[in-house]
Design an enzyme around this catalytic site. Structure first.
Site, short mmCIF file in Angstrom:
data_model
loop_
_atom_site.label_atom_id
_atom_site.label_comp_id
_atom_site.label_asym_id
_atom_site.label_seq_id
_atom_site.Cartn_x
_atom_site.Cartn_y
_atom_site.Cartn_z
CG LEU A 190 23.22 -35.84 50.73
CD1 LEU A 190 23.43 -36.77 49.49
CD2 LEU A 190 24.62 -34.85 50.66
CG ASP A 243 26.68 -25.85 50.08
OD1 ASP A 243 26.57 -26.67 51.38
OD2 ASP A 243 26.33 -26.21 49.24
N GLY A 289 29.71 -42.35 55.30
CA GLY A 289 29.78 -42.17 56.33
C GLY A 289 31.33 -42.41 56.84
CB SER A 290 34.68 -42.52 54.78
OG SER A 290 34.58 -41.16 54.30
CG ASN A 291 34.45 -37.11 56.13
OD1 ASN A 291 35.51 -36.28 56.32
ND2 ASN A 291 34.23 -37.07 54.74
CG HIS A 343 30.54 -27.66 50.07
ND1 HIS A 343 29.38 -28.34 49.55
CD2 HIS A 343 31.12 -27.19 48.81
CE1 HIS A 343 29.06 -28.22 48.35
NE2 HIS A 343 30.15 -27.66 47.88
CG ASN A 389 27.75 -29.02 55.39
OD1 ASN A 389 27.82 -30.22 55.56
ND2 ASN A 389 27.98 -28.43 54.23
CD GLU A 420 35.42 -34.36 52.63
OE1 GLU A 420 34.80 -33.59 52.34
OE2 GLU A 420 35.33 -35.43 52.70
C1 GAR Z 1 32.08 -35.75 51.80
O1 GAR Z 1 33.20 -35.73 50.72
C2 GAR Z 1 31.63 -34.52 52.22
O2 GAR Z 1 32.48 -33.53 52.20
C3 GAR Z 1 30.41 -34.47 51.23
O3 GAR Z 1 29.76 -35.83 51.11
C4 GAR Z 1 31.10 -36.70 51.30
C5 GAR Z 1 30.55 -37.75 52.21
O4 GAR Z 1 31.65 -38.69 52.18
N1 GAR Z 1 29.26 -33.58 51.62
C6 GAR Z 1 28.69 -32.73 50.81
O5 GAR Z 1 28.56 -32.72 49.78
C7 GAR Z 1 27.63 -32.04 51.32
N2 GAR Z 1 27.15 -30.98 50.30
P1 GAR Z 1 31.66 -39.73 53.58
O6 GAR Z 1 30.02 -40.32 53.68
O7 GAR Z 1 32.21 -40.91 53.27
O8 GAR Z 1 31.84 -39.21 54.63
#
Ligand code: GAR
Length: 186
Positions: A85, A145, A12-14, A104, A102, A174
Site C-alpha cells: 500500500l 496505479d 498476503g494471500s497473493n 490492482h 503491481n 488474482e
Molecule cells: C489484493 O486484492 C490486491 O489486488 C489489493 O490488495 C489485496 C491484497 O490481498 N491491492 C491493492 O488494492 C493495491 N492498490 P492479499 O494481501 O490477500 O494478497
C-alpha cells in the site's frame, strides 16, 4: 535463475499463492517478502512457507537505503507488489527498470489512485453500479496505479453483489492469473 521479492502490507494471500506456484520451478526463487507493517499476517505466512520476511517503516521506505541494501543482499532481480500500500520511491524504481509490477483489484484506469486499495475499491465499484470489475497487472511508476498495463481479466458484477462478493471474485482472478503473468514476464 530469477530472484523475486514480494512486497505485501496485509494478509498476503497473493504472496502465498505466488510462492506456492513457483515452489518447484527451477528458474525462479522467492527468498524474500518485504512489508511496511510488522503486524501484517503475511509474516505468519512467510514463516510457514520458510521465506524470510522483513519490515521497513514508511520512513525507511522513503529513505530507500535499507530497502535497497536488503534487495541487494538477497540478489533480487524482480519485485512483485501484492497488496502493498505504500508508494514505491523513485530510487527503488530507478534500481529496477521494468522489473517492478503491481496487481490492482479493479479495471484500471477506473478505481485507481491514492486511497483506492482493497475493500475501498470494491465498495466504490458496487456503489457506482458497475457491471464488471476485475484485475489489472501493471508496471510500477512514480504514480499510484499509472504504470503501463500488462494484463487485465474481468468478472461480472450483478445487482446482488456486495463488496465482499466482488472481492471474492477478484481474488479468484488474482490467484488464477498473477503467477502465470509473472512467469511469462520473467
Ligand atoms: C489484493 O486484492 C490486491 O489486488 C489489493 O490488495 C489485496 C491484497 O490481498 N491491492 C491493492 O488494492 C493495491 N492498490 P492479499 O494481501 O490477500 O494478497
Amino acid at each position: 535463475m530469477k530472484r523475486i521479492a514480494v512486497f505485501a502490507s496485509g494478509s498476503g494471500s497473493n504472496a502465498e499463492n505466488i510462492i506456492n506456484f513457483f515452489t518447484y520451478d527451477p528458474n525462479v526463487s522467492i527468498p524474500l517478502i518485504i512489508s511496511n507493517r510488522k503486524d501484517a499476517y503475511v509474516h505468519e505466512r512467510a514463516l510457514k512457507l520458510g521465506v524470510n520476511s522483513l519490515t521497513f517503516a514508511k520512513k525507511e521506505f522513503d529513505e530507500t537505503e535499507k530497502v535497497l541494501s536488503a534487495l541487494n543482499e538477497y540478489k533480487i532481480d524482480f519485485i512483485v507488489l501484492a497488496g502493498f500500500l505504500l508508494k514505491v520511491p523513485q530510487n527503488i524504481i530507478d534500481a529496477y527498470p521494468q522489473a517492478i509490477i503491481n496487481i490492482h483489484p479493479a479495471l484500471l484506469p477506473k478505481f485507481g489512485g491514492k486511497g483506492m486499495y482493497g475493500s475501498h475499491v470494491h465498495e466504490a465499484v458496487v456503489a457506482s453500479g458497475e457491471k464488471e470489475s476485475g484485475i489489472t497487472i501493471h508496471y510500477v511508476n512514480e504514480n499510484y496505479d499509472e504504470g503501463s498495463i500488462i494484463f487485465q481479466a474481468k468478472c461480472d458484477v450483478t445487482p446482488d453483489d456486495t463488496p465482499e462478493t466482488v472481492a471474492n471474485k477478484v481474488h479468484e482472478l488474482e490467484y488464477k492469473y498473477f503467477p502465470e503473468i509473472i512467469k511469462n514476464l520473467l
